[in-house]
Design a protein around this motif. Structure first.
Motif, PDB file in Angstrom:
ATOM      1  N   UNK A   1       0.888  -1.171  -0.122  1.00  0.00           N
ATOM      2  CA  UNK A   1      -0.035  -0.085   0.009  1.00  0.00           C
ATOM      3  C   UNK A   1       0.944   1.287   0.092  1.00  0.00           C
ATOM      4  N   UNK A   2       2.112   0.975   0.377  1.00  0.00           N
ATOM      5  CA  UNK A   2       3.024   2.247   0.285  1.00  0.00           C
ATOM      6  C   UNK A   2       4.494   1.414   0.127  1.00  0.00           C
ATOM      7  N   UNK A   3       5.397   2.097  -0.816  1.00  0.00           N
ATOM      8  CA  UNK A   3       6.598   1.561  -0.856  1.00  0.00           C
ATOM      9  C   UNK A   3       7.619   2.767  -1.513  1.00  0.00           C
ATOM     10  N   UNK A   4       8.498   2.827  -0.788  1.00  0.00           N
ATOM     11  CA  UNK A   4       9.535   3.926  -1.165  1.00  0.00           C
ATOM     12  C   UNK A   4      11.179   3.453  -1.431  1.00  0.00           C
ATOM     13  N   UNK A   5      12.096   4.383  -1.954  1.00  0.00           N
ATOM     14  CA  UNK A   5      13.231   3.854  -1.964  1.00  0.00           C
ATOM     15  C   UNK A   5      14.254   4.626  -1.012  1.00  0.00           C
ATOM     16  N   UNK A   6      15.197   4.070  -0.420  1.00  0.00           N
ATOM     17  CA  UNK A   6      15.981   4.968   0.512  1.00  0.00           C
ATOM     18  C   UNK A   6      17.494   4.346   0.259  1.00  0.00           C
ATOM     19  N   UNK A   7      18.404   5.214   0.775  1.00  0.00           N
ATOM     20  CA  UNK A   7      19.824   4.756   0.502  1.00  0.00           C
ATOM     21  C   UNK A   7      20.410   4.770   2.010  1.00  0.00           C
ATOM     22  N   UNK A   8      21.085   3.702   2.234  1.00  0.00           N
ATOM     23  CA  UNK A   8      21.665   3.658   3.708  1.00  0.00           C
ATOM     24  C   UNK A   8      23.122   3.710   3.310  1.00  0.00           C
ATOM     25  N   UNK A   9      23.659   4.588   4.441  1.00  0.00           N
ATOM     26  CA  UNK A   9      25.008   4.768   4.445  1.00  0.00           C
ATOM     27  C   UNK A   9      25.536   3.956   5.535  1.00  0.00           C
ATOM     28  N   UNK A  10      26.192   2.830   5.230  1.00  0.00           N
ATOM     29  CA  UNK A  10      26.553   1.923   6.375  1.00  0.00           C
ATOM     30  C   UNK A  10      27.865   2.739   7.488  1.00  0.00           C
ATOM     31  N   UNK A  11      28.616   3.494   6.584  1.00  0.00           N
ATOM     32  CA  UNK A  11      29.604   4.262   7.427  1.00  0.00           C
ATOM     33  C   UNK A  11      29.161   5.215   8.431  1.00  0.00           C
TER      34      UNK A  11
ATOM     35  N   UNK B   1      26.002   5.455   8.921  1.00  0.00           N
ATOM     36  CA  UNK B   1      24.735   5.311   9.861  1.00  0.00           C
ATOM     37  C   UNK B   1      23.740   6.300   9.426  1.00  0.00           C
ATOM     38  N   UNK B   2      23.608   6.634   8.326  1.00  0.00           N
ATOM     39  CA  UNK B   2      22.627   7.651   7.586  1.00  0.00           C
ATOM     40  C   UNK B   2      21.721   7.076   6.618  1.00  0.00           C
ATOM     41  N   UNK B   3      20.670   7.790   6.469  1.00  0.00           N
ATOM     42  CA  UNK B   3      19.558   7.188   5.434  1.00  0.00           C
ATOM     43  C   UNK B   3      19.114   8.528   4.605  1.00  0.00           C
ATOM     44  N   UNK B   4      18.997   8.201   3.465  1.00  0.00           N
ATOM     45  CA  UNK B   4      18.275   9.341   2.612  1.00  0.00           C
ATOM     46  C   UNK B   4      17.442   8.912   1.396  1.00  0.00           C
ATOM     47  N   UNK B   5      16.765   9.702   0.981  1.00  0.00           N
ATOM     48  CA  UNK B   5      15.937   9.489  -0.125  1.00  0.00           C
ATOM     49  C   UNK B   5      15.769  10.517  -1.155  1.00  0.00           C
ATOM     50  N   UNK B   6      14.779  10.449  -2.154  1.00  0.00           N
ATOM     51  CA  UNK B   6      14.670  11.388  -2.888  1.00  0.00           C
ATOM     52  C   UNK B   6      13.215  11.637  -3.336  1.00  0.00           C
TER      53      UNK B   6
END
Lengths: 569, 483
Positions: free
Chosen positions: B253-263, B265-270
């Motif tokens: 019902x909802x889905x988005x993409x994210x980038x995880x930076x493992x070094x 510990x951050x998360x971002x999207x667009x």
């Protein structure tokens, strides 16, 4: 001998269904792959033999006889053990205490034959071990045996070690270092091997048992062995003046233990379930009537039996009805494994094969060993009905190397080979296929109404589905939906108007201020209309007090409609 | 002396008469009814023995295996289990060659020889390890789950995670970076769960649900550098079909993409890959790490419009320096043109091909019988329908070997319910071979198991952690929150 007779009589005449279900909750295969799978956990030999014997619970009398035999063997072994420690008189009686424990424990669903086999094997191995005369060699053998015993007997290792230490301390005044090494090793072994067997700490120490109560018989054996190893105790216990007291005590313990552990309410539920599984629907109805239980599972099977004879709307309110929970068993995270195990039945008989498959899968997943002979049979049937031959073949092949289900499987493999989806020569398959939905929809696993509506609309001749749908609305007190469904599927058919439908229709017709002509179009008898009028008058006079109406109208739908309390959770 | 020879001969005679050997053999034109079907396939030279059984339950079986340089004969009843040492030396000596296999059976006192079939031994080895999830196909619930790692060169299997040790929690796919054992991750659900990230054998537990996210990470893949991961965050709804063999439908019902930076510990999207209008899922980095392939569909009223829900294959740039999505989205394969829904894109490590699944609609191909694999040639843009690979019932969830010569996928071709890993070879012309199933020591294994093999992933080496490490991580590791 007398014990064996009593044991058989108890489990056969008073408690057979707990044994039937234990066989249904497992699947024993005569294949090498199956045998090897037991090596992935400790107590491999005890578990394998335990499951081997459990398969005989399938037979009427099988469970009772197997249990009695095993308990007799255990009893004799305990006698040998105690005699070896010097006991002479009253040995048979004293050795019976752990057997009482076994008998009582077997009245629960959580105690398996594997636990009994663990004790038996432990004593046998110990008696063999005790023939080693040289103490040092005996200790070395014992140390080497530690991981082997754990692999074969699981927690039976502790019983063996305690017996060993006990008998050693009798021979010598104090334990030597090696004895402590054995003790320490025995305690460490489960921890050390936990990573190999992938068990939690608790599981590692109690396997193959599933509950701590399973340690009672071995503890009693240790206590007896400890007692009998003392000369003073032996003298005291061999006094035959105590025999009647002992006998009486054991009788009290046995009866008291059975009464506290045995669940005769559940036994009745299991009887309804098992007789349904065996296809003895007349017996299900007869038992349901005589038990008259206030239990949703009992109601579930009663409703199923009634519906199979087309009598659901005629007699539904003669039995306890927990709203719609007696039509479908709610499967949720709080549901018991047995509830989940039973939940597929209604879908199977109604014709919703996909939900039956889902429920069967769940039932198997939540079985103790994730395998169930009964559910594999059910899954085979479902896939035969759905025309999924290869899936059906997979399940039927699994049953071929079983002792008691291979003939059933072989017969169905023959049907499968002869069958084409369109023109099955098998009458049972034809009938079942006529009930399955003809179109698709998406619904959640708990949307029973979606299932019923689809079944009824796909095949209005599916009387069972139609009755379930109508009764579902009635038990939910949804008169409007009931009336709509009744008008769609039942009105204007030639069937006789069942009482509950007539009673519900009168409520609906009253609410909609129907004309006489409309009332007549439903074929409701004048007697019922008069009764309704009387009920309505009394209801209005009663100011909401049901006890005034209970005697005459307690089994009517009108009474249910006004006074049954719906659970809002 | 004479007496010794006499007794030896007698012994030989006795032994010979004890072993049933074919005689007066009748030829049969067809293929032998072996299970699994290992007839006319291409195999890597480092695969474990392809043990099989005969479905027609003969009294005796003789299997002759003939290569250019090596040959031997194996005997059995119903089952044929090749000696491992002989098998290894056979394949080593026959790299690049064909092996001819002849099966002769004794049935009702008569011997029959089936038509011979071939095993083509590829000069390209397959990555030595395969990890997968073992799970009952119970649709929306589970009881016992394990993530296992199997050595493809023999039959040994190691349990990487067992939910018996982690409060019965669900576990998802175990994915590797560049098929290396040193960087991998899987999701461990439950009260103390998180995403377990393995870096050089050291485990970390991450909470991949950021402050503004509606769900933790679900499907995803590593960036080639190992620093980043791209994931979808999905709200997943399972529902059930009513009609015959259509069982489960799972949609978002909802889905988005994210980038995880493992070094960091951050998360971002667009905004381009998140939001209410579009459903984005199944992201994966390109081989060079400069873009992300994913699937996207316009949001529709669900479940009513489920049969209209079709995902296209998309691409968006990725900037490794900033760790962010780019500004441009390309439609690589349009669902409208295909009239099918795309899922699980996977790029070969050499960047040449992209494998994906197609089904009639939806986003959960594993329970769609019509699901097939397709291969997009990223150079030419052509799509191979992989007719020789696909079968009836779902063929899905694929992963590539490190040299892009092999791929593994989960197929339910046997019965529609229980998935197994199948391997297929890509030759120099980019043509895929007939797939074969993961061999088992006991060839009857698949007949008696009630477990599905799920989410197969190849890796070159075995990971260093095991189930007890994961248990420790579950209960004792602090959770790293993503910023």
């Amino acid at each position: 001998m007398m014990f064996a007779v009593l044991c058989i009589a108890f489990f056969q005449f008073f408690y057979p269904y707990h044994l039937f279900i234990k066989e249904q909750l497992q699947l024993f295969l005569f294949t090498s792959e199956y045998f090897i799978s037991y090596l992935s956990k400790p107590a491999s030999l005890a578990s394998y033999l335990g499951d081997f014997f459990t398969q005989f619970f399938y037979l009427r009398w099988g469970g009772a006889i197997v249990l009695a035999l095993l308990l007799c063997v255990e009893w004799q072994l305990i006698v040998c053990l105690l005699r070896k420690l010097g006991a002479e008189k009253n040995v048979l009686l004293y050795a019976f205490f752990p057997i009482i424990g076994e008998w009582v424990l077997h009245c629960g669903l959580g105690y398996s034959v594997s636990s009994t086999i663990t004790v038996i094997l432990c004593i046998i191995i110990f008696l063999l071990y005790a023939t080693i005369k040289k103490r040092f060699i005996a200790f070395l053998v014992a140390i080497l045996l530690q991981p082997i015993l754990y692999a074969l007997l699981g927690s039976g290792l502790f019983t063996f070690n305690l017996l060993l230490l006990l008998t050693d301390s009798i021979r010598k005044e104090k334990l030597n270092l090696l004895a402590y090494v054995i003790l320490f090793t025995g305690i460490l072994i489960p921890l050390l091997l936990r990573s190999h067997y992938l068990l939690t700490i608790e599981q590692a120490y109690i396997y193959p048992h599933r509950e701590f109560m399973a340690f009672v018989p071995p503890l009693l054996i240790i206590m007896l062995a400890g007692g009998m190893s003392s000369r003073e105790v032996r003298i005291y216990t061999s006094d035959i003046r105590y025999t009647p007291f002992l006998f009486g005590l054991q009788l009290i313990l046995l009866i008291g233990g059975v009464l506290s552990r045995a669940n005769f309410h559940r036994e009745k539920i299991l009887s309804l379930d098992s007789e349904a599984y065996f296809g003895n629907w007349p017996k299900v109805l007869k038992q349901a009537s005589s038990y008259n239980l206030n239990d949703n599972i009992a109601t579930y099977y009663t409703n199923l039996a009634l519906a199979r004879y087309g009598q659901l709307p005629d007699h539904i309110l003669e039995f306890y009805q927990p709203a719609t929970d007696g039509l479908f068993l709610p499967v949720n995270p709080n549901a018991s494994p047995l509830t989940i195990f039973f939940s597929n039945e209604v879908f199977f008989y109604l014709g919703d094969m996909n939900m039956a498959q889902h429920s069967s899968m769940l039932g198997m997943i939540f079985s103790p060993n994730n395998r169930s002979s009964r559910l594999i049979k059910r899954l085979a049937e479902i896939n035969m009905i759905n025309g999924e031959k290869e899936a059906a073949r997979k399940y039927l092949r699994m049953l071929e190397p079983t002792l008691f289900h291979r003939v059933w499987a072989k017969k169905r493999l023959q049907i499968l080979d002869a069958d084409t989806l369109i023109a099955s020569t098998d009458a049972w398959l034809k009938e079942k296929r006529s009930m399955i939905p003809k179109r698709d929809t998406l619904r959640s696993s708990t949307d029973y109404l979606a299932s019923l509506n689809l079944l009824a609309s796909s095949n209005p001749a599916n009387k069972m589905a139609v009755d379930y749908l109508l009764c579902y609305h009635l038990l939910s007190k949804d008169i409007r939906s009931f009336t709509n469904a009744y008008n769609r599927y039942v009105k204007d058919t030639s069937s006789v108007l069942p009482r509950i439908y007539g009673e519900a229709l009168l409520i609906s017709l009253l609410n909609s201020k129907a004309t006489d002509k409309e009332v007549q179009s439903y074929g409701i008898s004048p007697d019922m209309i008069r009764e309704f009028a009387e009920y309505t008058r009394l209801y209005e006079q009663s100011n909401g007090r049901g006890e005034l109406l209970q005697a005459k109208f307690g089994k009517s739908y009108w009474f249910y409609f006004h006074f049954a309390k719906m659970d809002t959770k | 002396m004479k007496q010794i020879i006499y007794y030896l001969l007698l012994l030989l005679l006795i032994i010979q008469s004890g072993c049933n050997r074919p005689s007066e053999i009748q030829k049969i034109d067809g293929m032998p009814p072996i299970y699994p079907d290992y007839t006319n396939i291409t195999i890597p030279y480092n695969i474990a023995p392809l043990n099989f059984l005969l479905r027609n339950k003969p009294q005796s079986v003789e299997v002759s295996v003939k290569g250019k340089n090596t040959s031997f004969v194996v005997y059995g009843n119903e089952k044929i289990q090749f000696p491992e040492r002989k098998w290894r030396s056979l394949l080593e000596s026959e790299k690049g060659n064909d092996i001819t296999v002849e099966v002769t059976v004794e049935k009702d006192g008569k011997w029959y020889r089936y038509a011979a079939f071939k095993w083509k031994v590829s000069i390209h080895k397959i990555d030595s390890y395969l990890s997968y999830r073992r799970i009952e196909p119970g649709y929306e619930v589970w009881n016992k789950i394990q993530i296992c790692q199997r050595n493809l060169e023999n039959f040994s299997e190691k349990v990487l995670a067992d939910n018996n040790l982690t409060d019965g929690s669900c576990m998802n796919c175990h994915i590797y970076n560049q098929h290396q054992k040193d960087v991998s991750l899987f999701h461990l659900r439950g009260k103390k769960g998180g995403t377990i990230l393995n870096r050089n054998g050291k485990l970390r537990k991450l909470n991949t649900k950021g402050v503004n996210s509606f769900a933790p990470a679900v499907y995803g893949a590593f960036h080639p550098s190992g620093r980043f991961g791209v994931f979808s965050q999905n709200t997943i709804i399972p529902e059930f079909h009513a009609y015959r063999s259509e069982r489960l439908e799972v949609y978002d019902t909802a889905s988005d993409l994210v980038i995880l930076d493992f070094d960091n510990n951050s998360l971002n999207t667009s905004l381009l890959v998140s939001g209410d209008q579009t459903l984005e899922t199944f992201p994966v980095f390109s081989a060079d790490g400069k873009s992300v392939y994913y699937c996207a569909a316009p949001q529709l009223p669900l479940p009513d419009s489920i049969r209209s829900l079709r995902y296209s294959l998309m691409r968006i740039d990725f900037d490794e320096k900033s760790g962010k999505f780019g500004n441009k989205i390309d439609t690589i394969l349009s669902a409208n043109s295909l009239q099918q829904s795309v899922s699980f894109p996977r790029v070969s490590p050499n960047g040449r091909f992209l494998l994906f699944c197609v089904s009639d609609y939806g986003t959960f191909p594993i329970w769609h019988n019509e699901t097939d694999l397709r291969m997009l040639d990223l150079k030419t843009g052509g799509v191979d329908s992989l007719k020789q690979v696909n079968a009836w019932y779902s063929d899905s969830y694929h992963s590539w070997s490190s040299e892009s010569r092999w791929f593994v996928f989960a197929s339910k071709r046997d019965n529609g319910i229980y998935g197994k890993p199948y391997f297929s070879y890509i030759d120099n012309n980019g043509v895929a071979s007939k797939p074969f199933v993961l061999p088992q020591k006991d060839p009857a294994y698949y007949d008696y198991t009630l477990i599905s093999f799920n989410i197969p992933e190849l890796s070159k080496e075995g990971v260093s952690f095991g189930a007890m490490d994961v248990e420790d991580a579950y209960f004792n590791l602090p959770t790293d929150e993503m910023k």
